[in-house]
Design an enzyme around this catalytic site. Structure first.
Site, PDB file in Angstrom:
ATOM      1  N   HIS A  77       0.829  -1.210   0.000  1.00 21.59           N
ATOM      2  CA  HIS A  77       0.000   0.000   0.000  1.00 21.59           C
ATOM      3  C   HIS A  77       0.866   1.264   0.000  1.00 21.59           C
ATOM      4  O   HIS A  77       0.695   2.139  -0.869  1.00 21.59           O
ATOM      5  CB  HIS A  77      -0.906  -0.014   1.236  1.00 21.59           C
ATOM      6  CG  HIS A  77      -1.760   1.201   1.390  1.00 21.59           C
ATOM      7  ND1 HIS A  77      -3.094   1.228   1.062  1.00 21.59           N
ATOM      8  CD2 HIS A  77      -1.463   2.449   1.847  1.00 21.59           C
ATOM      9  CE1 HIS A  77      -3.579   2.439   1.294  1.00 21.59           C
ATOM     10  NE2 HIS A  77      -2.621   3.200   1.778  1.00 21.59           N
ATOM     11  N   GLU A  78       1.780   1.352   0.953  1.00 24.72           N
ATOM     12  CA  GLU A  78       2.568   2.583   1.074  1.00 24.72           C
ATOM     13  C   GLU A  78       3.478   2.786  -0.134  1.00 24.72           C
ATOM     14  O   GLU A  78       3.735   3.920  -0.539  1.00 24.72           O
ATOM     15  CB  GLU A  78       3.369   2.572   2.375  1.00 24.72           C
ATOM     16  CG  GLU A  78       2.518   2.547   3.645  1.00 24.72           C
ATOM     17  CD  GLU A  78       1.513   3.678   3.731  1.00 24.72           C
ATOM     18  OE1 GLU A  78       1.741   4.740   3.113  1.00 24.72           O
ATOM     19  OE2 GLU A  78       0.482   3.512   4.412  1.00 24.72           O
TER      20      GLU A  78
ATOM     21  N   HIS B 123       1.760   4.686  -2.884  1.00 24.54           N
ATOM     22  CA  HIS B 123       1.890   6.141  -2.745  1.00 24.54           C
ATOM     23  C   HIS B 123       3.234   6.614  -3.290  1.00 24.54           C
ATOM     24  O   HIS B 123       3.313   7.646  -3.969  1.00 24.54           O
ATOM     25  CB  HIS B 123       1.803   6.531  -1.272  1.00 24.54           C
ATOM     26  CG  HIS B 123       0.432   6.513  -0.688  1.00 24.54           C
ATOM     27  ND1 HIS B 123      -0.637   7.161  -1.260  1.00 24.54           N
ATOM     28  CD2 HIS B 123      -0.053   5.944   0.452  1.00 24.54           C
ATOM     29  CE1 HIS B 123      -1.716   6.995  -0.502  1.00 24.54           C
ATOM     30  NE2 HIS B 123      -1.389   6.256   0.537  1.00 24.54           N
TER      31      HIS B 123
ATOM     32  N   HIS C 238       3.352   6.899  -6.990  1.00 29.12           N
ATOM     33  CA  HIS C 238       2.610   8.074  -7.428  1.00 29.12           C
ATOM     34  C   HIS C 238       3.529   9.297  -7.457  1.00 29.12           C
ATOM     35  O   HIS C 238       3.427  10.159  -8.349  1.00 29.12           O
ATOM     36  CB  HIS C 238       1.437   8.306  -6.478  1.00 29.12           C
ATOM     37  CG  HIS C 238       0.312   9.090  -7.047  1.00 29.12           C
ATOM     38  ND1 HIS C 238      -0.837   9.349  -6.338  1.00 29.12           N
ATOM     39  CD2 HIS C 238       0.126   9.700  -8.250  1.00 29.12           C
ATOM     40  CE1 HIS C 238      -1.667  10.066  -7.078  1.00 29.12           C
ATOM     41  NE2 HIS C 238      -1.093  10.305  -8.235  1.00 29.12           N
TER      42      HIS C 238
END
Length: 697
Positions: free
Chosen positions: A473-474, A477, A480
């Site tokens: 998940h992290e 980010h 991105h």
């Protein structure tokens, strides 16, 4: 400018501008923050008083390039506050929070700057990216009070400063809660069920407190250890300690008055700005059309989840009835019996999985390998570079053609002073084309933080499956940020609406379950043996297992956040005891109060909603998942090549080109449609989570 000896006075000369944390002190941060605000004010004044007609270069670019010193100082200050903590940094936050709020208002309340953007908005010759940036800035000026008279602007500045101080106070108190809250005991049998490493950590923590053992609470309500602790009384006492955080037992961590102060100030601010409530202010710039649409989504998903919980409860109650040590199913027992039910139905035991989930292998052979397969990037350790802690490890990120993308810093272990939970932050933010005095495209330094338990010396770090998902998940980010390719800094990377920012991170979680990725990282820590085939299949099935409980606890917290921020000033409870009563009433009126499911966060330790960042926006995780559900189907369908499930360069390049690289340089939903080819259907989240309730069509 700050003293030249201040390490923040100029960009760091370390690779990629990595700050030299070993040299930076709180005094350096204080000086750089003050000087950075003054320098940017001067830059804004020069733009506002420019006698020339507004142009893209002398207005949009000039504003975008302003504040380099302040950005450096803020990024380092926030990184050190969140990842290191301590009284000096907490005092710095308390001092500067209102000053930074006042500084932001100096821009958004400047009618001269607003008029320059208005003039540009009237032009028809702007390129699409600039037109979108100008349009959003005009809306932001208007939403944030540029049209108010002098008296109301003064009132707004007062409120903003008070809000910033209250949020800093809430943040400090929640961090103190994490240091202090947990369950202590003197009966050795109370640790039954914990693995050897976990029991030893509890004994060491207990010894420091004068007890046989101590189990610390994590930032959310239901504690992970409830899934394995054998004795019901231990599970229940642990949950009770978790839920009572901030409720007045310790004046230094009591947050009830701060919650009410924040809600009141936000409601007063919304009224001053001409909005019905704070949620309406926040959502004016989001991708969901407004508070009612967000509430409708939460209620629809929550009711389906509640029906699933009721069905699951019957199965768990059966297991509880068969347990000689139990006395019926209570809220604290749900994770324990759900874990037993998972083992019964899927053949997967959470603790038996841990030897196959070693941290370094998860990161290197799982998270990084999947990103390389999708996007062609490579990750190379840079052991000579250091971060803010010996725990922080650094990698250089390079693109498929060998060009640099930036640095990645991983800091995964819990330690005193560090904030709870997991997060990504930009230590050095990605930037646009760059036409300012420092010039050039700035490549980012991006960190992932978590709070995994530290292993005993010489032992490997073994994760739970949920912690594996956190790693994927992290890093979503982080991708991105690394792939950002926008013209303007303000649009770069994760500078997108809050209800869109969680989409790339949640989407990246899907690769943890992919057979090829799982086969690389899920190997026994001692033997290197691959995860048994039947467990692989069971893990895929487990993606929707237990979603009734997980979904309902989330929706309850999101509804609490939503309800607080729909209040008018006169509707706010008047005393600290009203905080819990308000929560209970909100959930009861929504029909989503459940005796076996506590909210994921209570208001008194709800950092998302009250320490800044996700106020009236906690729903955004669920809206982002609607988008994720659609994109997962795109990967597995049109983007797939044979049986690869979409794990290929063509799919990765499409997602990168059309969505991840775009930041906020165009409507984020246009980026979503450019990949999927259609708008998102909210019903897709129900299917993705396997919810069986009446709202599923």
């Amino acid at each position: 400018m700050p003293d030249p000896s201040n390490p923040l006075s100029l960009p760091s000369d370390l690779p990629f501008g990595l700050p030299d944390f070993a040299r930076i002190t709180p005094a350096h941060l204080e000086e750089a923050l003050r000087e950075g605000m003054a320098a940017q004010r001067a830059e804004w004044e020069a733009i506002a008083t420019d006698p020339h007609e507004p142009t893209v270069e002398n207005t949009v670019v000039a504003v975008d390039e302003s504040g380099r010193l302040l950005e450096r100082a803020q990024s380092v200050a926030w990184t050190m506050l969140a990842s290191v903590g301590g009284p000096e940094l907490e005092r710095l936050q308390e001092t500067f929070a209102p000053l930074l709020a006042e500084h932001a208002g100096a821009f958004t309340l400047d009618a001269r700057l607003y008029r320059r953007y208005l003039a540009l908005a009237a032009r028809e010759d702007l390129d699409a990216e600039t037109a979108w940036a100008v349009e959003r800035q005009v809306r932001a000026f208007e939403r944030l009070g540029v049209g108010l008279d002098d008296a109301d602007q003064a009132a707004l500045r007062r409120i903003d400063a008070q809000l910033a101080s209250a949020q800093a106070d809430m943040d400090t108190r929640i961090t103190r809660q994490l240091r202090a809250t947990g369950l202590e005991g003197d009966d050795p049998d109370g640790l039954d069920g914990l693995d050897a490493a976990g029991a030893e950590r509890a004994r060491q923590a207990g010894a420091a407190r004068g007890h046989a053992w101590f189990i610390p609470c994590r930032n959310f309500t239901t504690q992970l250890d409830q899934a394995v602790l054998t004795h019901p009384e231990t599970r229940r006492a642990l949950l009770a300690r978790s839920e009572e955080r901030g409720n007045g037992e310790d004046p230094g961590t009591d947050t009830r008055a701060t919650v009410l102060r924040l809600v009141g100030l936000r409601a007063e601010r919304a009224r001053l700005l001409g909005f019905a409530d704070h949620a309406s202010v926040v959502m004016d710039g989001e991708t969901v059309p407004g508070p009612e649409a967000a509430r409708e989504l939460l209620l629809r998903v929550g009711r389906a989840a509640a029906s699933t919980v009721d069905e699951d409860a019957a199965d768990l109650a059966r297991l509880a009835a068969d347990d000689a040590d139990g006395d019926g199913l209570q809220a604290a027992d749900w994770p324990y019996y759900e874990n037993l039910l998972r083992r019964e139905r899927l053949g997967v035991d959470a603790e038996a999985l841990r030897p196959y989930l070693q941290l370094d292998r998860v990161i290197e052979d799982g998270v990084f390998w999947a990103a390389g397969r999708l996007y062609g990037i490579t990750m190379t350790r840079r052991p000579e570079l250091r971060g803010w802690s010996p725990d922080a490890r650094v990698w250089e990120v390079r693109d498929a053609d060998g060009s640099a993308l930036g640095l990645f810093v991983g800091d995964w272990f819990a330690r005193p002073g560090k904030q709870g939970g997991a997060w990504m932050n930009e230590v050095v933010a990605p930037a646009g084309e760059g036409t300012g005095p420092e010039g050039g495209r700035t490549l980012p330094v991006i960190a992932n933080n978590a709070n995994f338990a530290r292993p005993a010396p010489g032992q490997p770090t073994l994760l739970t499956w949920d912690e594996v998902i956190t790693c994927f998940h992290e890093f979503g980010h982080a991708l991105h940020g690394f792939f950002s390719a926008t013209r303007y800094r303000e649009d770069a990377g994760t500078n997108v609406p809050r209800d869109f920012v969680e989409m790339p991170s949640q989407l990246n979680e899907m690769w943890a379950y992919h057979p090829e990725v799982l086969g690389r990282f899920a190997r026994h820590v001692d033997t290197g043996e691959a995860l048994p085939e039947q467990w692989r299949a069971a893990l895929e099935d487990s993606a929707s297992f237990g979603q009734g409980f997980q979904t309902l606890e989330f929706v309850q917290a999101a509804l609490i956040d939503h309800a607080w921020h729909r209040l008018a000033p006169q509707e706010i409870p008047t005393g600290p005891r009203g905080v819990r009563a308000f929560e209970d009433r909100v959930l009861a009126e929504a029909g989503l109060a459940h005796p076996l499911v506590p909210p994921r966060y209570r208001s008194t330790y709800f950092a998302h909603a009250f320490a800044g960042g996700y106020d009236a926006g906690y729903y955004s995780y669920m809206w982002a998942e609607v988008l994720v559900a659609e994109l997962e189907q795109w990967f597995r369908g049109p983007a797939a090549r044979g049986e690869d499930g979409g794990l290929n360069r063509q799919a990765g390049e499409t997602l990168r080109r059309e969505l991840l690289s775009r930041g906020n340089s165009r409507d984020p939903l246009a980026s979503f449609r450019a990949v999927c080819g259609h708008d998102a259907d909210p019903a897709s989240i129900l299917i993705r989570r396997g919810l069986r309730g009446p709202s599923v069509r």
